[in-house]
Design an enzyme around this catalytic site. Sequence first.
Site, PDB file in Angstrom:
ATOM      1  N   GLU A 274      27.094  50.208  28.887  1.00  0.00           N
ATOM      2  CA  GLU A 274      26.137  50.885  29.541  1.00  0.00           C
ATOM      3  C   GLU A 274      25.942  51.375  29.515  1.00  0.00           C
ATOM      4  O   GLU A 274      25.702  53.026  30.717  1.00  0.00           O
ATOM      5  CB  GLU A 274      26.884  50.065  30.697  1.00  0.00           C
ATOM      6  CG  GLU A 274      27.095  49.208  31.275  1.00  0.00           C
ATOM      7  CD  GLU A 274      26.040  47.738  30.813  1.00  0.00           C
ATOM      8  OE1 GLU A 274      25.175  47.972  31.000  1.00  0.00           O
ATOM      9  OE2 GLU A 274      26.546  46.566  31.002  1.00  0.00           O
TER      10      GLU A 274
ATOM     11  N   SER B  99      28.070  44.045  24.734  1.00  0.00           N
ATOM     12  CA  SER B  99      29.543  44.003  25.616  1.00  0.00           C
ATOM     13  C   SER B  99      30.421  43.380  24.841  1.00  0.00           C
ATOM     14  O   SER B  99      31.029  43.557  24.347  1.00  0.00           O
ATOM     15  CB  SER B  99      29.319  44.125  26.584  1.00  0.00           C
ATOM     16  OG  SER B  99      29.058  44.846  27.560  1.00  0.00           O
TER      17      SER B  99
ATOM     18  N   CYS C 220      22.225  40.042  24.273  1.00  0.00           N
ATOM     19  CA  CYS C 220      22.049  40.738  23.151  1.00  0.00           C
ATOM     20  C   CYS C 220      23.782  40.483  22.537  1.00  0.00           C
ATOM     21  O   CYS C 220      23.255  40.885  20.930  1.00  0.00           O
ATOM     22  CB  CYS C 220      20.915  41.402  22.704  1.00  0.00           C
ATOM     23  SG  CYS C 220      21.596  42.820  22.379  1.00  0.00           S
TER      24      CYS C 220
END
Length: 217
Positions: free
Chosen positions: A87, A16, A13
Amino acid sequence: MPELVFFSGTMDCGKSTLALQIGHNRSARGLQGVIFTRDDRAGQGKLSSRLGLVTDAVEAEEGMDVYAHIVDRVSRGGKVDYVIVDEAQFLAPAQIDQLARVVDDLGLDVFAFGITTDFRTKLFPGSQRLMELADRIEALQVEALCWCGARATHNARTVGGEMVVEGAQVVVGDVNRQADEIGYEVLCRRHHRRRMTAQTAGAGALSPDVLPVAADG
């Protein structure tokens, strides 16, 4: 007012990519930030997008005090105007608390990006703590798609193209693998419940994303 913002979504999606864009926009205005990441697909100390963009980052290793890291950088004369964490689901709850302290005590914006749930549809501890503490939670608007064309809402772990629902929460896998190796795919809820992947359904290609995930505590 500075904020702790959690940008969440499934694989594919654009988390990053958005993290890199936010960093680019601020650096273009002369601002300097600290970028943290954990277990990025490009390797240790990297923040990368599947579009091919990559930049250096600080690896937020297990046990690292991210608040102390920023304080130490500032005390050595470094300039820090904002913080980006990619992350973020892999960070420990204590490290999320440290990010909140960066906002409250240092007056810096913190932008955290992460997957909310694992392949078993269970919350990652880091994501859960972000949901508890964030000033704002943003669902990313770039929708990943299940092989059936519906909006993908769940991350699935596969072995040989077949979905599995047991195992360690964090395992590094890729779709470029031998038949018996671990990979990941995004699915809609219906096909996640039915454990029906693209391969078992005879549908299109699997997601090319990588979902590094460390064993259950």
